[in-house]
Design an enzyme around this catalytic site. Sequence first.
Site, PDB file in Angstrom:
ATOM      1  N   ASP A  53       0.891  -1.167   0.000  1.00 15.06           N
ATOM      2  CA  ASP A  53       0.000   0.000   0.000  1.00 15.06           C
ATOM      3  C   ASP A  53       0.925   1.211   0.000  1.00 15.06           C
ATOM      4  OD1 ASP A  53      -1.531   2.207   0.557  1.00 15.06           O
ATOM      5  OD2 ASP A  53      -2.851   1.145   1.942  1.00 15.06           O
ATOM      6  N   TYR A 147      -8.560  14.568  -6.360  1.00 15.70           N
ATOM      7  CA  TYR A 147      -7.765  13.858  -7.372  1.00 15.70           C
ATOM      8  C   TYR A 147      -6.920  14.865  -8.156  1.00 15.70           C
ATOM      9  CZ  TYR A 147      -6.607  10.712 -11.260  1.00 15.70           C
ATOM     10  OH  TYR A 147      -5.930   9.964 -12.212  1.00 15.70           O
ATOM     11  N   LYS A 151      -2.746  15.124  -8.254  1.00 18.14           N
ATOM     12  CA  LYS A 151      -1.936  14.985  -9.469  1.00 18.14           C
ATOM     13  C   LYS A 151      -1.115  16.248  -9.731  1.00 18.14           C
ATOM     14  CE  LYS A 151      -2.966  10.736 -10.543  1.00 18.14           C
ATOM     15  NZ  LYS A 151      -1.935   9.689 -10.593  1.00 18.14           N
TER      16      LYS A 151
END
Length: 243
Positions: A53, A147, A151
């Site tokens: 993970d 998100y 990024k």
Amino acid sequence: MPTAIVTGASRGIGRAIAQDLARDHRVIATYRERADAAESLQKQTGCSIFQCDISSRGHRHALIAFARERFGQLDLLVNNAGMAPRERSDILQATEESFDEVLAVNAKGPHFLTQLAAQWMMEHGSGRIVFITSISAYALSVNRAEYCMSKAALSMSAGLYAQRLAGSGIGVFEIRPGVIRTDMIAGVEQIYEERIASGLLPQGRMGEPEDVARAVRAIATGALDYSTGQVIDVDGGFRLRSL
Ligand SMILES: NC(=O)c1ccc[n+]([C@@H]2O[C@H](COP(=O)([O-])OP(=O)(O)OC[C@H]3O[C@@H](n4cnc5c(N)ncnc54)[C@H](OP(=O)(O)O)[C@@H]3O)[C@@H](O)[C@H]2O)c1
């Protein structure tokens, strides 16, 4: 044979990258939950697999320790593992829990895995590092702000490492995929197909995981070795704008 770590390689883009690299690299392919998918990749390609993970510091250290024992030196790290928010929520309602999870997986995890890999590569004075970011590093989606922010942060991480490692024989690249046909977009694939049919992408088709794998191959072969910090769009021309 050169060595490579590909994170998030059980499915989608990472799997295609690992399949391609396995032709001429020794590859460690990581996964989080889908051991079945990772085992099928191992059978198909001979890759080693490792559960990691990426948001866990302990898992990142264990991955590098495993790779050191297997490989002796690391030629390529592909930071591909990533997740979409579990639910798309408008920026006015989105939760801190989702923000923390997505930032930990998509930005903090690869940033600190790269720190470990870069320290190792500096010991032998060579290596290449790839960050799989997204067009979401600059394109706005107000229903998945976390998100986009993750990024954008990862894109900055790529630039920072490129600068820091340029004098140490280590090249760093950012690949920005557009809309790529994987499980990650399965829930919205039809909507994207309709938008592509209406002109969203100049090249007129959705991307496939192999499109991204070919860009990684160009980096892995050394074809781009007099470049670093370069952003490579693999997006069907999404970035182009016209009046
Ligand atoms: N698909 C697109 O349109 C698109 C566009 C731009 C960028 N990207 C980026 O490309 C990368 C790959 O995306 P994809 O579309 O191939 O996604 P995917 O099909 O959902 O596969 C995600 C992969 O990442 C692994 N993963 C997820 N969370 C993880 C974690 N916490 N730690 C370690 N591994 C984890 C998954 O492992 P398990 O199989 O074990 O769950 C799986 O191997 C991501 O960084 C994504 O943001 C995708």
